[in-house]
Design an enzyme around this catalytic site. Sequence first.
Site, short mmCIF file in Angstrom:
data_model
loop_
_atom_site.label_atom_id
_atom_site.label_comp_id
_atom_site.label_asym_id
_atom_site.label_seq_id
_atom_site.Cartn_x
_atom_site.Cartn_y
_atom_site.Cartn_z
N PRO A 10 0.79 -1.23 0.00
CA PRO A 10 0.00 0.00 0.00
C PRO A 10 0.83 1.29 0.00
O PRO A 10 1.86 1.37 0.66
CB PRO A 10 -0.83 -0.10 1.28
CG PRO A 10 -0.16 -1.12 2.12
CD PRO A 10 0.50 -2.08 1.17
N ASN A 11 0.35 2.24 -0.77
CA ASN A 11 0.89 3.61 -0.87
C ASN A 11 2.22 3.69 -1.62
O ASN A 11 2.75 4.78 -1.80
CB ASN A 11 1.05 4.25 0.53
CG ASN A 11 -0.28 4.37 1.23
OD1 ASN A 11 -1.24 4.89 0.66
ND2 ASN A 11 -0.37 3.88 2.46
N ARG A 18 5.49 11.00 -2.08
CA ARG A 18 5.12 10.63 -0.71
C ARG A 18 6.32 10.79 0.23
O ARG A 18 7.32 10.09 0.05
CB ARG A 18 4.67 9.17 -0.73
CG ARG A 18 4.44 8.58 0.60
CD ARG A 18 4.26 7.06 0.50
NE ARG A 18 4.01 6.54 1.81
CZ ARG A 18 4.28 5.30 2.20
NH1 ARG A 18 4.78 4.45 1.33
NH2 ARG A 18 4.03 4.92 3.41
N TYR A 23 11.37 8.56 1.92
CA TYR A 23 11.35 7.53 0.87
C TYR A 23 12.10 7.92 -0.40
O TYR A 23 12.21 7.11 -1.32
CB TYR A 23 9.90 7.15 0.54
CG TYR A 23 9.17 6.57 1.73
CD1 TYR A 23 9.60 5.39 2.33
CD2 TYR A 23 8.08 7.22 2.29
CE1 TYR A 23 8.96 4.87 3.43
CE2 TYR A 23 7.42 6.70 3.40
CZ TYR A 23 7.86 5.53 3.96
OH TYR A 23 7.22 5.00 5.06
N ASN A 74 7.71 -5.78 -0.94
CA ASN A 74 7.71 -4.71 0.06
C ASN A 74 6.27 -4.62 0.57
O ASN A 74 5.42 -4.03 -0.09
CB ASN A 74 8.16 -3.38 -0.56
CG ASN A 74 8.21 -2.28 0.51
OD1 ASN A 74 7.73 -2.47 1.64
ND2 ASN A 74 8.79 -1.15 0.16
N ALA A 77 3.06 -0.81 4.82
CA ALA A 77 2.48 -0.73 6.18
C ALA A 77 2.01 -2.10 6.69
O ALA A 77 1.99 -2.35 7.91
CB ALA A 77 1.33 0.26 6.19
N GLU A 98 12.18 -9.92 1.51
CA GLU A 98 11.42 -8.73 1.94
C GLU A 98 12.32 -7.51 1.74
O GLU A 98 13.51 -7.57 2.08
CB GLU A 98 11.08 -8.91 3.42
CG GLU A 98 10.42 -7.72 4.09
CD GLU A 98 10.41 -7.86 5.63
OE1 GLU A 98 11.02 -8.82 6.17
OE2 GLU A 98 9.79 -7.01 6.28
N HIS A 100 12.59 -3.04 2.08
CA HIS A 100 12.04 -1.74 2.50
C HIS A 100 12.98 -0.65 2.02
O HIS A 100 14.21 -0.82 2.07
CB HIS A 100 11.92 -1.65 4.02
CG HIS A 100 11.00 -2.67 4.57
ND1 HIS A 100 9.64 -2.56 4.51
CD2 HIS A 100 11.24 -3.86 5.17
CE1 HIS A 100 9.08 -3.63 5.04
NE2 HIS A 100 10.04 -4.44 5.45
N ARG A 107 13.18 4.03 12.84
CA ARG A 107 12.00 4.89 12.76
C ARG A 107 11.09 4.70 13.98
O ARG A 107 11.55 4.25 15.02
CB ARG A 107 11.28 4.62 11.43
CG ARG A 107 12.18 4.92 10.22
CD ARG A 107 11.46 4.77 8.92
NE ARG A 107 10.31 5.66 8.85
CZ ARG A 107 9.32 5.54 7.96
NH1 ARG A 107 9.38 4.56 7.06
NH2 ARG A 107 8.30 6.38 7.96
C1 DQA Z 1 8.17 0.82 4.03
C2 DQA Z 1 8.22 1.06 5.54
C3 DQA Z 1 6.83 0.93 6.16
O1 DQA Z 1 6.88 1.18 7.55
C4 DQA Z 1 5.87 1.93 5.54
O2 DQA Z 1 4.58 1.77 6.04
C5 DQA Z 1 5.89 1.92 4.06
C6 DQA Z 1 7.16 1.72 3.35
C7 DQA Z 1 9.54 1.08 3.36
O3 DQA Z 1 9.70 0.62 2.23
O4 DQA Z 1 10.40 1.76 3.93
O5 DQA Z 1 4.87 2.14 3.42
O6 DQA Z 1 7.83 -0.54 3.78
#
Ligand code: DQA
Length: 143
Positions: A10-11, A18, A23, A74, A77, A98, A100, A107
Site C-alpha cells: 500500500p501507498n 510521498r 522515501y 515490500n 504498512a 522482503e 524496504h 524509525r
Molecule cells: C516501508 C516502511 C513501512 O513502515 C511503511 O509503512 C511503508 C514503506 C519502506 O519501504 O520503507 O509504506 O515498507
Amino acid sequence: MKKILVIHGPNLDLLGQREPKIYGKTTLIQINQELKKIAKKKNVSLTIKQSNHEGEIVDLIGTAKKKYEALLINPAAYTHTSVAIRDAIAASGILTVEVHLSNIYSREEFRQKSLISPVAKGTILGFGGKSYNLGLLALLDLI
Ligand code: DQA
C-alpha cells in the site's frame, strides 16, 4: 526462463511524492524500470504488481508458488500488521525476500517489528529504491 513475482504494498504507488525525505524522490515507475533492466540482463521474467489491498496481496501470494520461482515483496504498512500476509507466505512456501526503502529499525517504534521477516529468506532495507535491486540480486543468486 525463471519467473519472479514482485509485490509492492500500500501507498508505494505514491513514491516520488510521498514523504520524499523518508522515501526519496524515486518513483515506483523508476524502481520498476531498474528491476526490469536487471531482469533482462540476467534473463529472468518479472511480473510486477502494486496493491493497496491486503486480501488482494494474500490472493497473489496464494497462487504464486505455482507460477513463480520466488517473491520479492515490500509489504509496506502491512509489514507491521498483517498476520494474513505472513501466513500466506508461510503457507505457499515460496522463496521470499522482503525489502524496504527505509530502515524501519531507525524509525517509529510501531515500525520496528516486521511480521514478515520470520517467514522471509532475508530482508534488505534502508537503501531507498536500491533495496529492491539488491533484493532481486539476492533472489537471483538463490534460484
Ligand atoms: C516501508 C516502511 C513501512 O513502515 C511503511 O509503512 C511503508 C514503506 C519502506 O519501504 O520503507 O509504506 O515498507
